[in-house]
Scaffold this active site. Sequence first.
Site, PDB file in Angstrom:
ATOM      1  N   ARG A   1       1.003  -1.128   0.038  1.00 28.21           N
ATOM      2  CA  ARG A   1      -0.086   0.002  -0.118  1.00 28.21           C
ATOM      3  C   ARG A   1       0.908   1.149   0.100  1.00 28.21           C
ATOM      4  NH1 ARG A   1      -3.553  -2.974  -1.578  1.00 28.21           N
ATOM      5  NH2 ARG A   1      -5.322  -3.396  -0.314  1.00 28.21           N
TER       6      ARG A   1
ATOM      7  N   GLU B   1      -3.706   7.419  -4.054  1.00 27.72           N
ATOM      8  CA  GLU B   1      -4.322   6.840  -5.279  1.00 27.72           C
ATOM      9  C   GLU B   1      -5.491   7.654  -5.823  1.00 27.72           C
ATOM     10  OE1 GLU B   1      -4.222   2.575  -5.328  1.00 27.72           O
ATOM     11  OE2 GLU B   1      -2.059   2.724  -4.271  1.00 27.72           O
TER      12      GLU B   1
ATOM     13  N   HIS C   1      -1.720   0.721  -9.371  1.00 25.87           N
ATOM     14  CA  HIS C   1      -2.246  -0.795  -8.565  1.00 25.87           C
ATOM     15  C   HIS C   1      -2.864  -1.673  -9.240  1.00 25.87           C
ATOM     16  CE1 HIS C   1      -4.176  -0.853  -4.435  1.00 25.87           C
ATOM     17  NE2 HIS C   1      -4.042  -2.278  -4.733  1.00 25.87           N
TER      18      HIS C   1
HETATM   19  C1  DGY Z   1      -5.437  -6.396  -2.555  1.00 26.49           C
HETATM   20  O1  DGY Z   1      -5.882  -7.420  -2.969  1.00 26.49           O
HETATM   21  O2  DGY Z   1      -5.379  -5.819  -1.428  1.00 26.49           O
HETATM   22  C2  DGY Z   1      -5.036  -5.602  -3.820  1.00 26.49           C
HETATM   23  O3  DGY Z   1      -4.147  -4.461  -3.527  1.00 26.49           O
HETATM   24  C3  DGY Z   1      -6.055  -5.197  -4.577  1.00 26.49           C
HETATM   25  O4  DGY Z   1      -6.375  -5.970  -5.821  1.00 26.49           O
END
Ligand code: DGY
Length: 330
Positions: free
Chosen positions: A239, A268, A287
């Site tokens: 993240r 984002e 992402h």
């Molecule tokens: C997750 O699964 O946390 C990804 O970042 C989203 O696809």
Amino acid sequence: MHRPRVYVTREIFPDALDLIEKEAELEVWPEDVPPTPEQLREALSGVDGALINVMDRVDAVLLDAAPNLRVISQVAVGLDNVDVALATQRGIPVGYTPGVLAKATADLAFALLLATARRVVESDKWVREGNWEIAHHPMFWLGSEVNGSTLGILGLGGIGLEVAKRALGFDMKVIYHSRTRKPEVEAELGLKYTTTNKVLAQADFLSIHVPLTPETHHLIGEKELKKMKPTSILVNLSRGPVVDTDALCKALTKGWIAGAGLDVFDPEPVPKDHPVLGLDNVVVLPHIGSASNRSRREMCLLAARNLLAGLRGERLEECANPEVYQALGI
Ligand code: DGY
């Protein structure tokens, strides 16, 4: 027979929707742009179940507005957008999708690592812009060699583990730090567990796979970046807020590290005029860690099954707060 009401906050694979429709009245948010918090509150106000996305914030205000909600099912493994503790207090199981996305996300971690190390995007752009005039030069476009180098992994969960497996195919030495040490994995794959500081200091490539929590917010800041090798490359598919973006830009500009491959940002989408987008030693992606056809479909199907189990009052296949089962008596 009473059919529960379900809201799905984004378009998902049609077979996952079919699965839900067999047992519930279904409504889907029709737009690509996420609902605003107000729109989400309104959409969930009378529903029994919600199938949500990482951009949908689930907090007290939303839960207050959705008094009938019996299950929340997220199409993702990361749950930093959901107040899971609060859902538990209110007796709501929270489904998520670990496992099915680990391999695809690890593939992309390697794509980013290789692309950054060998300057793939930068040189592609250079060729397309008509700059290739000298056929070959021994000193042009030199990058870092991936094979035989040291990979440092922060967070050896499902994705981190898959990244480690891929690294072994590149003859890399793998060191890691994780909340929980994994001696059986160390024995099987020859990984070395060490402190975060040693991972930072020894890694040629640093791949980050920790969940975003208050403890991991800005886990990598100025102090940490200064501990890394000036030749090293940082890859983040976890993240955005796990890395302090201002500090990262500084590190990339001042040469504290050599490059970065980023699939996630803070915030984002990354603002169009963000300084990170002006740096040649950075590869950026929107992402898409888990965005393969197979993984995303499996994520949607798993999320649909989690949702239906919750509606039936059964245990979810993948539940982030199994402690809720006690209160629910299941
Ligand atoms: C997750 O699964 O946390 C990804 O970042 C989203 O696809």
